[in-house]
Design a protein around this motif. Structure first.
Motif, PDB file in Angstrom:
ATOM      1  N   ALA A  17       0.819  -1.215   0.000  1.00  0.00           N
ATOM      2  CA  ALA A  17       0.000   0.000   0.000  1.00  0.00           C
ATOM      3  C   ALA A  17       0.849   1.260   0.000  1.00  0.00           C
ATOM      4  O   ALA A  17       0.505   2.239  -0.665  1.00  0.00           O
ATOM      5  CB  ALA A  17      -0.946  -0.018   1.196  1.00  0.00           C
ATOM      6  N   ASP A  18       1.970   1.245   0.718  1.00  0.00           N
ATOM      7  CA  ASP A  18       2.796   2.452   0.801  1.00  0.00           C
ATOM      8  C   ASP A  18       3.496   2.796  -0.509  1.00  0.00           C
ATOM      9  O   ASP A  18       4.036   3.897  -0.653  1.00  0.00           O
ATOM     10  CB  ASP A  18       3.802   2.364   1.947  1.00  0.00           C
ATOM     11  N   THR A  19       3.467   1.899  -1.493  1.00  0.00           N
ATOM     12  CA  THR A  19       4.068   2.203  -2.799  1.00  0.00           C
ATOM     13  C   THR A  19       3.015   2.683  -3.802  1.00  0.00           C
ATOM     14  O   THR A  19       3.370   3.097  -4.900  1.00  0.00           O
ATOM     15  CB  THR A  19       4.794   0.973  -3.387  1.00  0.00           C
ATOM     16  N   LEU A  20       1.756   2.612  -3.406  1.00  0.00           N
ATOM     17  CA  LEU A  20       0.667   3.059  -4.279  1.00  0.00           C
ATOM     18  C   LEU A  20       0.410   4.541  -4.043  1.00  0.00           C
ATOM     19  O   LEU A  20       0.534   5.032  -2.933  1.00  0.00           O
ATOM     20  CB  LEU A  20      -0.601   2.255  -4.002  1.00  0.00           C
ATOM     21  N   GLU A  21       0.037   5.222  -5.100  1.00  0.00           N
ATOM     22  CA  GLU A  21      -0.250   6.649  -5.008  1.00  0.00           C
ATOM     23  C   GLU A  21      -1.711   6.898  -5.352  1.00  0.00           C
ATOM     24  O   GLU A  21      -2.316   6.145  -6.119  1.00  0.00           O
ATOM     25  CB  GLU A  21       0.644   7.428  -5.979  1.00  0.00           C
ATOM     26  N   ASP A  22      -2.258   7.960  -4.789  1.00  0.00           N
ATOM     27  CA  ASP A  22      -3.631   8.340  -5.100  1.00  0.00           C
ATOM     28  C   ASP A  22      -3.822   8.435  -6.611  1.00  0.00           C
ATOM     29  O   ASP A  22      -2.977   8.988  -7.320  1.00  0.00           O
ATOM     30  CB  ASP A  22      -3.977   9.699  -4.480  1.00  0.00           C
ATOM     31  N   GLY A  23      -4.917   7.871  -7.076  1.00  0.00           N
ATOM     32  CA  GLY A  23      -5.264   7.963  -8.487  1.00  0.00           C
ATOM     33  C   GLY A  23      -4.670   6.885  -9.368  1.00  0.00           C
ATOM     34  O   GLY A  23      -4.951   6.848 -10.566  1.00  0.00           O
ATOM     35  N   MET A  24      -3.836   5.997  -8.807  1.00  0.00           N
ATOM     36  CA  MET A  24      -3.277   4.918  -9.631  1.00  0.00           C
ATOM     37  C   MET A  24      -4.411   4.050 -10.164  1.00  0.00           C
ATOM     38  O   MET A  24      -5.408   3.810  -9.482  1.00  0.00           O
ATOM     39  CB  MET A  24      -2.303   4.063  -8.839  1.00  0.00           C
ATOM     40  N   GLU A  25      -4.222   3.580 -11.388  1.00  0.00           N
ATOM     41  CA  GLU A  25      -5.225   2.725 -12.019  1.00  0.00           C
ATOM     42  C   GLU A  25      -4.818   1.265 -11.883  1.00  0.00           C
ATOM     43  O   GLU A  25      -3.741   0.878 -12.318  1.00  0.00           O
ATOM     44  CB  GLU A  25      -5.399   3.101 -13.486  1.00  0.00           C
ATOM     45  N   ILE A  26      -5.707   0.490 -11.280  1.00  0.00           N
ATOM     46  CA  ILE A  26      -5.494  -0.935 -11.084  1.00  0.00           C
ATOM     47  C   ILE A  26      -6.519  -1.672 -11.942  1.00  0.00           C
ATOM     48  O   ILE A  26      -7.716  -1.376 -11.872  1.00  0.00           O
ATOM     49  CB  ILE A  26      -5.709  -1.340  -9.600  1.00  0.00           C
ATOM     50  N   THR A  27      -6.042  -2.602 -12.744  1.00  0.00           N
ATOM     51  CA  THR A  27      -6.951  -3.424 -13.547  1.00  0.00           C
ATOM     52  C   THR A  27      -6.730  -4.874 -13.184  1.00  0.00           C
ATOM     53  O   THR A  27      -5.595  -5.365 -13.195  1.00  0.00           O
ATOM     54  CB  THR A  27      -6.715  -3.222 -15.057  1.00  0.00           C
ATOM     55  N   THR A  28      -7.819  -5.556 -12.866  1.00  0.00           N
ATOM     56  CA  THR A  28      -7.793  -6.983 -12.580  1.00  0.00           C
ATOM     57  C   THR A  28      -8.503  -7.705 -13.720  1.00  0.00           C
ATOM     58  O   THR A  28      -9.035  -7.073 -14.637  1.00  0.00           O
ATOM     59  CB  THR A  28      -8.513  -7.293 -11.248  1.00  0.00           C
ATOM     60  N   ILE A  29      -8.543  -9.012 -13.640  1.00  0.00           N
ATOM     61  CA  ILE A  29      -9.225  -9.803 -14.676  1.00  0.00           C
ATOM     62  C   ILE A  29     -10.676  -9.351 -14.846  1.00  0.00           C
ATOM     63  O   ILE A  29     -11.201  -9.342 -15.960  1.00  0.00           O
ATOM     64  CB  ILE A  29      -9.113 -11.323 -14.383  1.00  0.00           C
ATOM     65  N   GLU A  30     -11.306  -8.920 -13.757  1.00  0.00           N
ATOM     66  CA  GLU A  30     -12.697  -8.461 -13.832  1.00  0.00           C
ATOM     67  C   GLU A  30     -12.838  -7.196 -14.659  1.00  0.00           C
ATOM     68  O   GLU A  30     -13.904  -6.949 -15.231  1.00  0.00           O
ATOM     69  CB  GLU A  30     -13.262  -8.201 -12.417  1.00  0.00           C
ATOM     70  N   GLY A  31     -11.778  -6.391 -14.729  1.00  0.00           N
ATOM     71  CA  GLY A  31     -11.828  -5.145 -15.472  1.00  0.00           C
ATOM     72  C   GLY A  31     -11.271  -5.235 -16.875  1.00  0.00           C
ATOM     73  O   GLY A  31     -11.380  -4.290 -17.650  1.00  0.00           O
ATOM     74  N   LEU A  32     -10.683  -6.366 -17.213  1.00  0.00           N
ATOM     75  CA  LEU A  32     -10.102  -6.522 -18.552  1.00  0.00           C
ATOM     76  C   LEU A  32     -11.197  -6.690 -19.599  1.00  0.00           C
ATOM     77  O   LEU A  32     -11.148  -6.116 -20.672  1.00  0.00           O
ATOM     78  CB  LEU A  32      -9.143  -7.717 -18.574  1.00  0.00           C
ATOM     79  N   GLY A  33     -12.166  -7.501 -19.291  1.00  0.00           N
ATOM     80  CA  GLY A  33     -13.288  -7.744 -20.177  1.00  0.00           C
ATOM     81  C   GLY A  33     -14.425  -8.332 -19.374  1.00  0.00           C
ATOM     82  O   GLY A  33     -14.256  -8.694 -18.214  1.00  0.00           O
ATOM     83  N   THR A  34     -15.588  -8.422 -19.994  1.00  0.00           N
ATOM     84  CA  THR A  34     -16.760  -8.991 -19.330  1.00  0.00           C
ATOM     85  C   THR A  34     -17.319 -10.111 -20.203  1.00  0.00           C
ATOM     86  O   THR A  34     -17.043 -10.153 -21.408  1.00  0.00           O
ATOM     87  CB  THR A  34     -17.845  -7.916 -19.118  1.00  0.00           C
ATOM     88  N   PRO A  35     -18.118 -11.005 -19.642  1.00  0.00           N
ATOM     89  CA  PRO A  35     -18.645 -12.105 -20.463  1.00  0.00           C
ATOM     90  C   PRO A  35     -19.287 -11.663 -21.778  1.00  0.00           C
ATOM     91  O   PRO A  35     -19.015 -12.274 -22.813  1.00  0.00           O
ATOM     92  CB  PRO A  35     -19.634 -12.794 -19.525  1.00  0.00           C
ATOM     93  N   PRO A  36     -20.071 -10.577 -21.801  1.00  0.00           N
ATOM     94  CA  PRO A  36     -20.595 -10.188 -23.117  1.00  0.00           C
ATOM     95  C   PRO A  36     -19.585  -9.472 -24.004  1.00  0.00           C
ATOM     96  O   PRO A  36     -19.791  -9.359 -25.209  1.00  0.00           O
ATOM     97  CB  PRO A  36     -21.764  -9.261 -22.778  1.00  0.00           C
TER      98      PRO A  36
END
Length: 154
Positions: A61-80
């Motif tokens: 957490a201490d290496t993350l900065e406000d506003g950083m964008e995190i993308t996980t598998i859920e945000g890469l694409g969706t079933p449709p």
């Protein structure tokens, strides 16, 4: 701290030494990111931080900065609307047990964002830190090539 997770602004208050993996899973309920080894050796916890593939078990957490964008598998694409890499994974029937797949897919997507037409060596190098106990490496390479072609045609 304010993070943009899968396109949504999220506020988290955690200890400085908490790994991003546990911020995502325990604090935000995003379970597509998997715990594998805890020492960045397996790649199961791979996510994108500001577009770069990172092992979330080693990002504190201490290496993350406000506003950083995190993308996980859920945000890469969706079933449709699957991402090209996700579609290629289905087409090539990559997953067997499936545990490593979210990390594999996130690493492959980062590779293709950096190198749109990777060679076998590029693929092997980029994917070498993502382990698959089922040994589907030939299918992974084929899926990455298919996704690369799909993205180039788009």
């Amino acid at each position: 701290m304010k993070l943009i997770v899968n396109g949504t602004e999220r506020q988290v208050e955690v200890e400085d030494d908490m790994p991003l993996l546990w911020i995502l899973r325990d604090e935000l309920g995003i379970t597509g990111v998997k715990y594998g080894c805890g020492i960045a050796a397996c790649g199961a916890c791979t996510v994108h931080v500001d577009g770069e593939a990172m092992r979330s078990c080693q990002v504190t957490a201490d290496t993350l900065e406000d506003g950083m964008e995190i993308t996980t598998i859920e945000g890469l694409g969706t079933p449709p609307a699957l991402h090209a890499v996700q579609s290629a994974w289905v087409e090539h029937q990559v997953a067997q047990c499936g545990y490593c797949q979210s990390g594999q897919i996130m690493q492959a997507a980062a590779l293709l964002a950096e190198i749109p037409n990777p060679t076998d060596e590029d693929i092997d190098d980029a994917m070498s830190g993502n382990l698959c106990r089922c040994g589907t490496y030939p299918r992974i390479r084929a899926a990455v090539k298919t996704a690369a072609q799909t993205l180039q045609e788009a």
